[in-house]
Design a protein around this motif. Structure first.
Motif, PDB file in Angstrom:
ATOM      1  N   GLY A  94     -69.234 -92.439  30.548  1.00 49.97           N
ATOM      2  CA  GLY A  94     -69.652 -92.505  31.941  1.00 49.97           C
ATOM      3  C   GLY A  94     -70.625 -93.641  32.232  1.00 49.97           C
ATOM      4  O   GLY A  94     -71.400 -93.584  33.189  1.00 49.97           O
ATOM      5  N   TYR A  95     -70.621 -94.683  31.400  1.00 43.27           N
ATOM      6  CA  TYR A  95     -71.567 -95.801  31.514  1.00 43.27           C
ATOM      7  C   TYR A  95     -73.019 -95.324  31.419  1.00 43.27           C
ATOM      8  O   TYR A  95     -73.936 -95.982  31.928  1.00 43.27           O
ATOM      9  CB  TYR A  95     -71.363 -96.575  32.813  1.00 43.27           C
ATOM     10  N   ASP A  96     -73.254 -94.192  30.773  1.00 46.83           N
ATOM     11  CA  ASP A  96     -74.603 -93.638  30.604  1.00 46.83           C
ATOM     12  C   ASP A  96     -75.130 -94.094  29.243  1.00 46.83           C
ATOM     13  O   ASP A  96     -74.562 -93.726  28.209  1.00 46.83           O
ATOM     14  CB  ASP A  96     -74.542 -92.118  30.673  1.00 46.83           C
ATOM     15  N   PRO A  97     -76.221 -94.885  29.188  1.00 51.37           N
ATOM     16  CA  PRO A  97     -76.727 -95.392  27.906  1.00 51.37           C
ATOM     17  C   PRO A  97     -77.081 -94.288  26.912  1.00 51.37           C
ATOM     18  O   PRO A  97     -76.796 -94.413  25.720  1.00 51.37           O
ATOM     19  CB  PRO A  97     -77.975 -96.192  28.313  1.00 51.37           C
ATOM     20  N   GLU A  98     -77.693 -93.205  27.388  1.00 52.80           N
ATOM     21  CA  GLU A  98     -78.082 -92.122  26.491  1.00 52.80           C
ATOM     22  C   GLU A  98     -76.850 -91.404  25.934  1.00 52.80           C
ATOM     23  O   GLU A  98     -76.801 -91.057  24.746  1.00 52.80           O
ATOM     24  CB  GLU A  98     -78.987 -91.129  27.223  1.00 52.80           C
ATOM     25  N   ARG A  99     -75.854 -91.197  26.772  1.00 47.32           N
ATOM     26  CA  ARG A  99     -74.647 -90.522  26.308  1.00 47.32           C
ATOM     27  C   ARG A  99     -73.885 -91.404  25.314  1.00 47.32           C
ATOM     28  O   ARG A  99     -73.308 -90.899  24.352  1.00 47.32           O
ATOM     29  CB  ARG A  99     -73.740 -90.159  27.488  1.00 47.32           C
ATOM     30  N   GLU A 100     -73.878 -92.703  25.567  1.00 48.10           N
ATOM     31  CA  GLU A 100     -73.209 -93.613  24.631  1.00 48.10           C
ATOM     32  C   GLU A 100     -73.826 -93.510  23.241  1.00 48.10           C
ATOM     33  O   GLU A 100     -73.110 -93.386  22.231  1.00 48.10           O
ATOM     34  CB  GLU A 100     -73.313 -95.046  25.152  1.00 48.10           C
ATOM     35  N   LEU A 101     -75.153 -93.550  23.155  1.00 43.60           N
ATOM     36  CA  LEU A 101     -75.831 -93.466  21.861  1.00 43.60           C
ATOM     37  C   LEU A 101     -75.641 -92.085  21.234  1.00 43.60           C
ATOM     38  O   LEU A 101     -75.499 -91.966  20.014  1.00 43.60           O
ATOM     39  CB  LEU A 101     -77.323 -93.771  22.035  1.00 43.60           C
ATOM     40  N   VAL A 187     -75.753 -99.578  41.918  1.00 48.86           N
ATOM     41  CA  VAL A 187     -75.066 -98.563  41.128  1.00 48.86           C
ATOM     42  C   VAL A 187     -75.756 -98.404  39.782  1.00 48.86           C
ATOM     43  O   VAL A 187     -76.057 -99.387  39.109  1.00 48.86           O
ATOM     44  CB  VAL A 187     -73.583 -98.933  40.929  1.00 48.86           C
ATOM     45  N   GLU A 188     -76.015 -97.147  39.410  1.00 48.42           N
ATOM     46  CA  GLU A 188     -76.667 -96.886  38.126  1.00 48.42           C
ATOM     47  C   GLU A 188     -75.656 -96.862  36.992  1.00 48.42           C
ATOM     48  O   GLU A 188     -75.813 -97.539  35.978  1.00 48.42           O
ATOM     49  CB  GLU A 188     -77.418 -95.554  38.172  1.00 48.42           C
ATOM     50  N   HIS A 189     -74.612 -96.045  37.138  1.00 49.56           N
ATOM     51  CA  HIS A 189     -73.618 -95.896  36.088  1.00 49.56           C
ATOM     52  C   HIS A 189     -72.272 -96.414  36.594  1.00 49.56           C
ATOM     53  O   HIS A 189     -71.582 -95.746  37.359  1.00 49.56           O
ATOM     54  CB  HIS A 189     -73.487 -94.431  35.674  1.00 49.56           C
ATOM     55  N   GLY A 190     -71.919 -97.615  36.184  1.00 57.51           N
ATOM     56  CA  GLY A 190     -70.670 -98.210  36.626  1.00 57.51           C
ATOM     57  C   GLY A 190     -70.504 -99.589  36.017  1.00 57.51           C
ATOM     58  O   GLY A 190     -71.423-100.137  35.404  1.00 57.51           O
ATOM     59  N   ASP A 191     -69.338-100.171  36.203  1.00 55.81           N
ATOM     60  CA  ASP A 191     -68.988-101.439  35.567  1.00 55.81           C
ATOM     61  C   ASP A 191     -69.502-102.618  36.389  1.00 55.81           C
ATOM     62  O   ASP A 191     -68.741-103.492  36.800  1.00 55.81           O
ATOM     63  CB  ASP A 191     -67.470-101.503  35.412  1.00 55.81           C
ATOM     64  N   ARG A 192     -70.803-102.645  36.624  1.00 55.46           N
ATOM     65  CA  ARG A 192     -71.353-103.641  37.540  1.00 55.46           C
ATOM     66  C   ARG A 192     -71.309-105.055  36.971  1.00 55.46           C
ATOM     67  O   ARG A 192     -71.230-106.027  37.727  1.00 55.46           O
ATOM     68  CB  ARG A 192     -72.778-103.256  37.945  1.00 55.46           C
ATOM     69  N   GLU A 193     -71.364-105.205  35.637  1.00 55.12           N
ATOM     70  CA  GLU A 193     -71.280-106.542  35.052  1.00 55.12           C
ATOM     71  C   GLU A 193     -69.932-107.186  35.341  1.00 55.12           C
ATOM     72  O   GLU A 193     -69.855-108.355  35.735  1.00 55.12           O
ATOM     73  CB  GLU A 193     -71.507-106.464  33.534  1.00 55.12           C
ATOM     74  N   THR A 194     -68.863-106.424  35.144  1.00 48.63           N
ATOM     75  CA  THR A 194     -67.527-106.955  35.412  1.00 48.63           C
ATOM     76  C   THR A 194     -67.357-107.282  36.886  1.00 48.63           C
ATOM     77  O   THR A 194     -66.779-108.322  37.237  1.00 48.63           O
ATOM     78  CB  THR A 194     -66.465-105.926  34.980  1.00 48.63           C
ATOM     79  N   ASP A 216     -71.653 -98.569  45.877  1.00 46.09           N
ATOM     80  CA  ASP A 216     -72.041 -97.929  44.617  1.00 46.09           C
ATOM     81  C   ASP A 216     -70.865 -97.761  43.664  1.00 46.09           C
ATOM     82  O   ASP A 216     -70.953 -97.024  42.685  1.00 46.09           O
ATOM     83  CB  ASP A 216     -72.689 -96.572  44.880  1.00 46.09           C
ATOM     84  N   LEU A 217     -69.753 -98.405  43.921  1.00 49.85           N
ATOM     85  CA  LEU A 217     -68.544 -98.397  43.102  1.00 49.85           C
ATOM     86  C   LEU A 217     -67.810 -97.058  43.093  1.00 49.85           C
ATOM     87  O   LEU A 217     -66.962 -96.825  42.231  1.00 49.85           O
ATOM     88  CB  LEU A 217     -68.855 -98.831  41.647  1.00 49.85           C
ATOM     89  N   THR A 218     -68.118 -96.186  44.036  1.00 46.27           N
ATOM     90  CA  THR A 218     -67.340 -94.956  44.191  1.00 46.27           C
ATOM     91  C   THR A 218     -66.349 -95.145  45.335  1.00 46.27           C
ATOM     92  O   THR A 218     -66.555 -95.988  46.223  1.00 46.27           O
ATOM     93  CB  THR A 218     -68.242 -93.757  44.512  1.00 46.27           C
ATOM     94  N   PRO A 219     -65.253 -94.357  45.366  1.00 40.31           N
ATOM     95  CA  PRO A 219     -64.328 -94.454  46.500  1.00 40.31           C
ATOM     96  C   PRO A 219     -65.017 -94.175  47.831  1.00 40.31           C
ATOM     97  O   PRO A 219     -64.777 -94.875  48.823  1.00 40.31           O
ATOM     98  CB  PRO A 219     -63.273 -93.390  46.177  1.00 40.31           C
ATOM     99  N   GLY A 220     -65.888 -93.157  47.857  1.00 39.78           N
ATOM    100  CA  GLY A 220     -66.602 -92.849  49.095  1.00 39.78           C
ATOM    101  C   GLY A 220     -67.487 -93.990  49.541  1.00 39.78           C
ATOM    102  O   GLY A 220     -67.600 -94.282  50.742  1.00 39.78           O
ATOM    103  N   GLY A 221     -68.131 -94.646  48.570  1.00 41.31           N
ATOM    104  CA  GLY A 221     -68.975 -95.794  48.901  1.00 41.31           C
ATOM    105  C   GLY A 221     -68.169 -96.934  49.489  1.00 41.31           C
ATOM    106  O   GLY A 221     -68.595 -97.588  50.451  1.00 41.31           O
ATOM    107  N   ALA A 222     -66.986 -97.181  48.932  1.00 38.19           N
ATOM    108  CA  ALA A 222     -66.123 -98.250  49.449  1.00 38.19           C
ATOM    109  C   ALA A 222     -65.640 -97.926  50.854  1.00 38.19           C
ATOM    110  O   ALA A 222     -65.645 -98.789  51.745  1.00 38.19           O
ATOM    111  CB  ALA A 222     -64.929 -98.462  48.514  1.00 38.19           C
TER     112      ALA A 222
END
Length: 324
Positions: A94-101, A187-194, A216-222
């Motif tokens: 989910g692009y969450d740094p803590e969850r990734e680790l 956006v906190e958790h999302g593919d913002r670099e790409t 915020d890269l969500t459908p609702g945000g768009a």
């Protein structure tokens, strides 16, 4: 444990491994009682090292299994790994740094033989863990921050240039709106670099003819951002370039709900997504060579000879949302 049960270490081993020699029920009960009293847990990694394995294991960290691109990557990597006698363990970060680790640590404890990280959000800590555990790691698609090795994937700036050039050169679009966000405030958790790299590519081609609608890269945000853009505009833009596939359908819906026709009034292009020739709209999009990326990543991870597949470059899949 053997002394607690009043028996030998060999008998304890027979109970833990269910053989190779039989143990009486009375003695087995004593060993199990000692195991419970001492809260013993077997070392699964040590046990795995003692016996020959046909199957080895790799870990795969993926940002969002619901998105078609990442689903395609997972499917292709699983096929490539299985062909090399490797099973794949998957963690949805989910692009969450803590969850990734957390996933990387859990995979290391299980005893994986390699790790593939797609869309890394915590590469520094994940890389440090892999060094400590002597686990080979390969990075795919995008990375938040810097890593010491090459990222296996396409140039997303080039992908942005590709769609913008098609709009400008083929369809004469001089006014484009880019839909997407790329800062932590957006956006906190999302593919913002790409998304940011794709915007740079579009801006390189369109220059002052492009502006950004931040979401915020969500459908609702768009949907909300595009609706607001069209409501406040005296004249609609020639085209929307949508930074993520996940926001494409919401952007198309917002354009239609605002009373505009696609592609007659406004053109829409995007990135990624699988072929769909049976819907009302077939999205014109920059595509990634999924098979080639997965093949190269697994070759690098497992120490195979890296195939000479040429440069990993995006291609344009032409649909009808651009007017072609």
């Amino acid at each position: 444990m053997a002394s607690r049960a009043g028996t030998s270490t060999a008998v304890v081993s027979y109970v833990l491994n269910n053989g190779p020699r039989p143990v009486s029920e009375t003695l087995r009960a004593r060993v199990i009682s000692a195991i419970d009293e001492l809260n013993y847990r077997p070392d699964l990694r040590a046990r795995a090292l003692r016996r020959p394995r046909r199957w080895r294991q790799i870990g795969l960290l993926v940002p969002d299994l619901m998105l078609p691109l990442f689903g395609e990557f997972v499917g292709r990597i699983e096929v490539e790994a299985r062909a090399r006698d490797h099973l794949t363990m998957i963690g949805n970060t989910g692009y969450d740094p803590e969850r990734e680790l957390e996933f990387a640590t859990a995979f290391a404890e299980v005893g994986i033989d390699g790790l593939v990280v797609i869309g890394a959000a915590n590469p520094q800590q994940t890389a440090k863990l892999c060094v400590q555990e002597r686990i080979p790691v390969v990075w795919m698609h995008s990375v938040r921050g810097e890593v010491a090795t090459e990222i296996v994937g396409i140039d997303h700036v080039q992908a942005g240039e590709l769609v913008a050039r098609h709009l400008r050169d083929v369809h004469g679009c001089s006014e484009m709106v880019f839909v997407g966000g790329w800062t932590a405030a957006d956006v906190e958790h999302g593919d913002r670099e790409t998304v940011h790299q794709r915007f740079i590519g579009v801006a390189t081609v369109a220059g002052d003819g492009v502006r950004a609608v931040r979401t915020d890269l969500t459908p609702g945000g768009a949907y909300a951002a595009v609706s607001h853009c069209l409501r406040d505009a005296a004249d609609p833009p020639h085209a929307f370039v949508v930074g993520t596939f996940g926001q494409t359908a919401a952007t198309i819906r917002a354009v239609i709900d605002a009373g505009y026709a696609i592609p007659g009034d406004i053109r829409v292009v995007g990135f990624d997504g699988s072929d769909n020739d049976y819907g009302v709209f077939r999205l014109t999009a920059a595509q990634q060579p999924v098979d080639a990326i997965a093949h190269r990543a697994l070759a690098e991870l497992l120490g195979d000879v890296v195939p000479d597949l040429g440069a990993l470059e995006p291609t344009l899949r032409v649909g009808n949302t651009c007017g072609c």
